[in-house]
Motif scaffolding. Structure first.
Motif, PDB file in Angstrom:
ATOM      1  N   GLN A  44      -2.509  -6.025  -1.428  1.00  8.14           N
ATOM      2  CA  GLN A  44      -3.367  -6.982  -2.123  1.00  8.14           C
ATOM      3  C   GLN A  44      -4.620  -6.269  -2.652  1.00  8.14           C
ATOM      4  O   GLN A  44      -4.584  -5.088  -2.950  1.00  8.14           O
ATOM      5  CB  GLN A  44      -3.708  -8.139  -1.180  1.00  8.14           C
ATOM      6  CG  GLN A  44      -2.457  -8.903  -0.702  1.00  8.14           C
ATOM      7  CD  GLN A  44      -2.799 -10.070   0.195  1.00  8.14           C
ATOM      8  OE1 GLN A  44      -3.610 -10.919  -0.144  1.00  8.14           O
ATOM      9  NE2 GLN A  44      -2.153 -10.120   1.361  1.00  8.14           N
TER      10      GLN A  44
ATOM     11  N   LEU B  64      -1.890  -6.425   3.546  1.00  7.39           N
ATOM     12  CA  LEU B  64      -3.265  -6.326   3.071  1.00  7.39           C
ATOM     13  C   LEU B  64      -3.424  -5.181   2.072  1.00  7.39           C
ATOM     14  O   LEU B  64      -4.123  -5.312   1.060  1.00  7.39           O
ATOM     15  CB  LEU B  64      -4.218  -6.126   4.252  1.00  7.39           C
ATOM     16  CG  LEU B  64      -4.395  -7.339   5.165  1.00  7.39           C
ATOM     17  CD1 LEU B  64      -5.051  -6.927   6.478  1.00  7.39           C
ATOM     18  CD2 LEU B  64      -5.229  -8.426   4.471  1.00  7.39           C
TER      19      LEU B  64
ATOM     20  N   VAL C 209     -11.574  -5.176   4.750  1.00  5.32           N
ATOM     21  CA  VAL C 209     -11.043  -6.025   5.815  1.00  5.32           C
ATOM     22  C   VAL C 209     -10.977  -5.223   7.104  1.00  5.32           C
ATOM     23  O   VAL C 209     -10.521  -4.075   7.119  1.00  5.32           O
ATOM     24  CB  VAL C 209      -9.653  -6.585   5.465  1.00  5.32           C
ATOM     25  CG1 VAL C 209      -9.026  -7.275   6.669  1.00  5.32           C
ATOM     26  CG2 VAL C 209      -9.764  -7.571   4.295  1.00  5.32           C
TER      27      VAL C 209
ATOM     28  N   LEU D 125      -9.557 -12.498  -0.193  1.00  8.68           N
ATOM     29  CA  LEU D 125      -9.985 -11.403   0.678  1.00  8.68           C
ATOM     30  C   LEU D 125     -11.064 -10.569   0.005  1.00  8.68           C
ATOM     31  O   LEU D 125     -11.045 -10.390  -1.223  1.00  8.68           O
ATOM     32  CB  LEU D 125      -8.798 -10.498   1.016  1.00  8.68           C
ATOM     33  CG  LEU D 125      -7.674 -11.140   1.835  1.00  8.68           C
ATOM     34  CD1 LEU D 125      -6.418 -10.287   1.784  1.00  8.68           C
ATOM     35  CD2 LEU D 125      -8.114 -11.346   3.273  1.00  8.68           C
TER      36      LEU D 125
ATOM     37  N   VAL E 213      -7.390  -5.466  -1.181  1.00  5.93           N
ATOM     38  CA  VAL E 213      -8.239  -4.784  -0.196  1.00  5.93           C
ATOM     39  C   VAL E 213      -8.355  -3.297  -0.535  1.00  5.93           C
ATOM     40  O   VAL E 213      -7.344  -2.617  -0.747  1.00  5.93           O
ATOM     41  CB  VAL E 213      -7.654  -4.970   1.222  1.00  5.93           C
ATOM     42  CG1 VAL E 213      -8.453  -4.166   2.231  1.00  5.93           C
ATOM     43  CG2 VAL E 213      -7.645  -6.442   1.592  1.00  5.93           C
TER      44      VAL E 213
ATOM     45  N   SER F 123       0.721  -6.802   9.095  1.00  8.47           N
ATOM     46  CA  SER F 123      -0.494  -7.310   8.447  1.00  8.47           C
ATOM     47  C   SER F 123      -1.099  -6.254   7.537  1.00  8.47           C
ATOM     48  O   SER F 123      -1.495  -6.541   6.390  1.00  8.47           O
ATOM     49  CB  SER F 123      -1.518  -7.729   9.503  1.00  8.47           C
ATOM     50  OG  SER F 123      -0.999  -8.699  10.382  1.00  8.47           O
TER      51      SER F 123
ATOM     52  N   LEU G  41      -9.451  -0.664   4.582  1.00  8.10           N
ATOM     53  CA  LEU G  41      -8.840  -1.369   5.708  1.00  8.10           C
ATOM     54  C   LEU G  41      -9.171  -0.623   6.993  1.00  8.10           C
ATOM     55  O   LEU G  41      -8.865   0.560   7.142  1.00  8.10           O
ATOM     56  CB  LEU G  41      -7.329  -1.463   5.528  1.00  8.10           C
ATOM     57  CG  LEU G  41      -6.568  -2.339   6.528  1.00  8.10           C
ATOM     58  CD1 LEU G  41      -7.107  -3.763   6.536  1.00  8.10           C
ATOM     59  CD2 LEU G  41      -5.078  -2.353   6.203  1.00  8.10           C
TER      60      LEU G  41
ATOM     61  N   LEU H 259      -1.875 -14.728   6.314  1.00  5.80           N
ATOM     62  CA  LEU H 259      -3.190 -14.147   6.092  1.00  5.80           C
ATOM     63  C   LEU H 259      -4.000 -15.025   5.143  1.00  5.80           C
ATOM     64  O   LEU H 259      -3.431 -15.797   4.362  1.00  5.80           O
ATOM     65  CB  LEU H 259      -3.051 -12.747   5.482  1.00  5.80           C
ATOM     66  CG  LEU H 259      -2.187 -11.745   6.248  1.00  5.80           C
ATOM     67  CD1 LEU H 259      -2.045 -10.463   5.437  1.00  5.80           C
ATOM     68  CD2 LEU H 259      -2.764 -11.450   7.609  1.00  5.80           C
TER      69      LEU H 259
END
Length: 304
Positions: free
Chosen positions: A80, A77, A54, A50, A82, A73, A85, A46
């Motif tokens: 992290q 994400l 996302v 970011l 994010v 994925s 989503l 990835l």
């Protein structure tokens, strides 16, 4: 709509759809690096930097591998930075099994819907294959679950191609689509009807046509998804016996398993069209506008 707080992330197989959506929404996109080891395990890479929001974009045909990669994925994400989503899956898998018909059967819609709700704040799809469960939020209890219709783009595509079209759905489940498409074609009054399907197995069906004069008509067979093509093949063969002017096919989700496309071409179907929910040689119209409008609506809700 331009936002620096969002990024469309796609996989190599969904690149074209992501590019069209990126252009329509003015949101940048990036491609997830995907590698398959000899034993078919997946390695995903990835972007390191970011934004807060996302958008993962991928149709979930070939579901078992693609779905696992999407969930991998999403898990990464969410771990992290994010904050929001979103999954845009123009074709959404595992929606048909919404009840147990025999003891011990797994209700896959509940399992997969629950997994998606755990990993995504928002899920957007197109013409989900729903039966007894009527709405997408019932199947996917995420914060937001949108089932977008492709009927208007399809109606816009069809309405000037034939002077006197007749829309036919191959079974009762397709009534909602043929009726909606006919209603969305304001340039003319469009007749529609549905056939009756008796299924004996995955590839064994019988078709009973309604009592209508099909002679010299331009007939368009309409359905949400085509997989083996046996239902549409049987319907078209029954129609050819009534001497129509032409028989064409319009489909939302072009799975075309095995030799389905070749068989339909061989029996004399004039045109086979599909949306780009799944990349295929029959793609004739894009869904970026209807997906983009729904995405913009979701982004505006988040910001307010």
């Amino acid at each position: 709509m331009t936002t620096t707080h969002s990024l469309i992330l796609c996989y190599p197989d969904s690149l074209h759809q992501a590019q069209h959506l990126s252009e329509y929404c003015e949101i940048p996109y990036a491609v997830i690096k995907l590698h398959h080891f000899p034993d078919r395990e997946s390695q995903l890479t990835l972007p390191v930097t970011l934004p807060e929001h996302v958008i993962l974009m991928r149709s979930l045909d070939n579901a078992n591998q693609k779905l696992l990669e999407v969930l991998m994925s999403a898990r990464s994400l969410n771990a992290q930075s994010v904050k929001q989503l979103t999954l845009i899956a123009p074709y959404l898998c595992y929606m048909r099994q919404d009840t147990a018909f025999h003891p011990g059967e797994v209700i896959s819609q509940q399992v997969i819907g629950g997994l998606l709700a755990e990993h995504f704040h928002t899920v957007i799809t197109v013409d989900a294959h729903l039966h007894r469960v009527k709405t997408l939020p019932e199947a996917i209890p995420a914060k937001t679950a949108l089932n977008v219709s492709a009927t208007q783009p399809i109606a816009d595509f069809l309405q000037f191609r034939f002077k006197n079209p007749l829309l036919i759905g191959p079974d009762s489940e397709s009534l909602q689509w043929v009726q909606a498409i006919a209603s969305a074609m304001p340039s003319q009054t469009v007749e529609f009807c549905v056939a009756r399907k008796v299924r004996h197995g995955d590839c064994d069906v019988d078709i009973q046509l309604p009592s209508i004069d099909f002679s010299k008509r331009d007939i368009i067979l309409v359905d949400d998804v085509i997989s083996t093509g046996h239902t549409l093949e049987k319907t078209a063969l029954s129609l050819f016996a009534h001497d129509p002017n032409s028989v064409s096919v319009m489909i939302t989700h072009a799975l075309f398993v095995g030799d389905a496309l070749q068989r339909l071409n061989n029996i004399g179907i004039q045109q086979i069209w599909s949306t780009d929910s799944i990349s295929h040689s029959t793609n004739a119209l894009r869904l970026a506008s209807v997906l983009g409008d729904s995405l913009s609506e979701c982004i505006n809700l988040v910001h307010t």
